[in-house]
Design a protein around this motif. Structure first.
Motif, PDB file in Angstrom:
ATOM      1  N   ILE A 101       0.858  -1.184   0.000  1.00 10.00           N
ATOM      2  CA  ILE A 101       0.000   0.000   0.000  1.00 10.00           C
ATOM      3  C   ILE A 101       0.895   1.235   0.000  1.00 10.00           C
ATOM      4  O   ILE A 101       1.860   1.296   0.768  1.00 10.00           O
ATOM      5  CB  ILE A 101      -0.925   0.017   1.237  1.00 10.00           C
ATOM      6  N   VAL A 102       0.552   2.203  -0.835  1.00  9.59           N
ATOM      7  CA  VAL A 102       1.305   3.459  -0.892  1.00  9.59           C
ATOM      8  C   VAL A 102       0.350   4.618  -0.643  1.00  9.59           C
ATOM      9  O   VAL A 102      -0.709   4.699  -1.264  1.00  9.59           O
ATOM     10  CB  VAL A 102       2.005   3.635  -2.261  1.00  9.59           C
ATOM     11  N   ILE A 103       0.742   5.494   0.262  1.00 12.83           N
ATOM     12  CA  ILE A 103      -0.023   6.710   0.534  1.00 12.83           C
ATOM     13  C   ILE A 103       0.711   7.855  -0.154  1.00 12.83           C
ATOM     14  O   ILE A 103       1.864   8.149   0.165  1.00 12.83           O
ATOM     15  CB  ILE A 103      -0.137   6.991   2.055  1.00 12.83           C
ATOM     16  N   THR A 104       0.052   8.478  -1.133  1.00 13.09           N
ATOM     17  CA  THR A 104       0.655   9.569  -1.887  1.00 13.09           C
ATOM     18  C   THR A 104      -0.419  10.471  -2.454  1.00 13.09           C
ATOM     19  O   THR A 104      -1.539  10.039  -2.707  1.00 13.09           O
ATOM     20  CB  THR A 104       1.541   9.024  -3.036  1.00 13.09           C
ATOM     21  N   GLN A 105      -0.044  11.715  -2.680  1.00 12.35           N
ATOM     22  CA  GLN A 105      -0.959  12.619  -3.371  1.00 12.35           C
ATOM     23  C   GLN A 105      -0.487  12.872  -4.802  1.00 12.35           C
ATOM     24  O   GLN A 105      -1.066  13.671  -5.526  1.00 12.35           O
ATOM     25  CB  GLN A 105      -1.119  13.917  -2.596  1.00 12.35           C
ATOM     26  N   ASP A 106       0.541  12.128  -5.217  1.00 11.93           N
ATOM     27  CA  ASP A 106       1.144  12.288  -6.538  1.00 11.93           C
ATOM     28  C   ASP A 106       0.513  11.303  -7.522  1.00 11.93           C
ATOM     29  O   ASP A 106       0.675  10.090  -7.391  1.00 11.93           O
ATOM     30  CB  ASP A 106       2.649  12.040  -6.407  1.00 11.93           C
ATOM     31  N   TYR A 107      -0.186  11.819  -8.522  1.00 11.35           N
ATOM     32  CA  TYR A 107      -0.873  10.960  -9.491  1.00 11.35           C
ATOM     33  C   TYR A 107       0.108  10.127 -10.315  1.00 11.35           C
ATOM     34  O   TYR A 107      -0.169   8.982 -10.653  1.00 11.35           O
ATOM     35  CB  TYR A 107      -1.729  11.783 -10.461  1.00 11.35           C
ATOM     36  N   GLY A 108       1.244  10.718 -10.666  1.00 16.54           N
ATOM     37  CA  GLY A 108       2.242   9.980 -11.438  1.00 16.54           C
ATOM     38  C   GLY A 108       2.771   8.788 -10.672  1.00 16.54           C
ATOM     39  O   GLY A 108       2.884   7.676 -11.209  1.00 16.54           O
ATOM     40  N   LEU A 109       3.084   8.991  -9.398  1.00 12.99           N
ATOM     41  CA  LEU A 109       3.539   7.881  -8.553  1.00 12.99           C
ATOM     42  C   LEU A 109       2.430   6.848  -8.414  1.00 12.99           C
ATOM     43  O   LEU A 109       2.674   5.643  -8.510  1.00 12.99           O
ATOM     44  CB  LEU A 109       3.966   8.398  -7.170  1.00 12.99           C
ATOM     45  N   ALA A 110       1.217   7.303  -8.224  1.00 11.96           N
ATOM     46  CA  ALA A 110       0.087   6.369  -8.091  1.00 11.96           C
ATOM     47  C   ALA A 110      -0.034   5.487  -9.324  1.00 11.96           C
ATOM     48  O   ALA A 110      -0.269   4.279  -9.218  1.00 11.96           O
ATOM     49  CB  ALA A 110      -1.206   7.136  -7.846  1.00 11.96           C
ATOM     50  N   ALA A 111       0.152   6.069 -10.512  1.00  9.00           N
ATOM     51  CA  ALA A 111       0.069   5.291 -11.751  1.00  9.00           C
ATOM     52  C   ALA A 111       1.153   4.214 -11.785  1.00  9.00           C
ATOM     53  O   ALA A 111       0.892   3.069 -12.173  1.00  9.00           O
ATOM     54  CB  ALA A 111       0.189   6.210 -12.967  1.00  9.00           C
ATOM     55  N   MET A 112       2.371   4.564 -11.366  1.00  7.56           N
ATOM     56  CA  MET A 112       3.457   3.578 -11.341  1.00  7.56           C
ATOM     57  C   MET A 112       3.171   2.466 -10.330  1.00  7.56           C
ATOM     58  O   MET A 112       3.468   1.297 -10.576  1.00  7.56           O
ATOM     59  CB  MET A 112       4.792   4.258 -11.035  1.00  7.56           C
TER      60      MET A 112
END
Length: 158
Positions: free
Chosen positions: A71-82
């Protein structure tokens, strides 16, 4: 898959580090904070990995470590896509889970906003964080942890 997932937090500027750690602790999940040298964040109940300062350095550090089911908590859409491409789970600081159904639209919005800014335009920034945002994150992240743990337990029994 009997292994419990790791929880990675894109900790540079993340407003829910403490909340994430508190909930993860209830489920005995390991939390790893990833930040760059300008945001060194340490917490007694989480591992911290500090990466060199640079464009997307923390994002690539997370992407290189994350495994299927983490699970990754991020507000970065690019990171979320990866993260989604690696079959891991991504959620933002407001409890929105990124999915294959919504990531394309979010990336498109980001692209359009960049075009507006490059042409000299302005985009309204995010609203001030309120208690309701934290409450929604707690609810959704807790629900996600319950689902993930149940799946692990169900697979272990079989």
């Amino acid at each position: 898959m009997n292994k419990r997932p790791n929880i990675y937090i894109d900790a540079d500027g993340c407003p829910v580090v403490d909340l994430t750690i508190k909930i993860a602790k209830k489920f005995a999940l390991n939390v790893i904070l990833i930040c760059d040298t300008s945001h060194s964040i340490f917490h007694t109940d989480a591992e911290t990995i500090v990466v060199s300062k640079g464009a997307d350095a923390a994002d690539f550090a997370i992407t290189n470590r994350v495994k299927k089911g983490d699970i990754v908590i991020t507000q970065d859409y690019g990171l979320a896509a990866m993260i989604l491409a690696k079959q891991a789970i991504a959620m933002n600081q407001n409890g929105l889970q990124y999915t294959s159904d919504n990531i394309g639209q979010l990336l498109e919005f980001r692209h359009m906003a960049q075009k507006v800014r490059k042409s000299g335009g302005r985009i309204k920034g995010p609203k001030k964080r309120m208690k309701v945002n934290d409450e929604k994150f707690v609810k959704e992240f807790t629900k996600l942890c319950e689902i993930v743990i149940k799946e692990i337990d169900d697979n272990y029994i079989m």
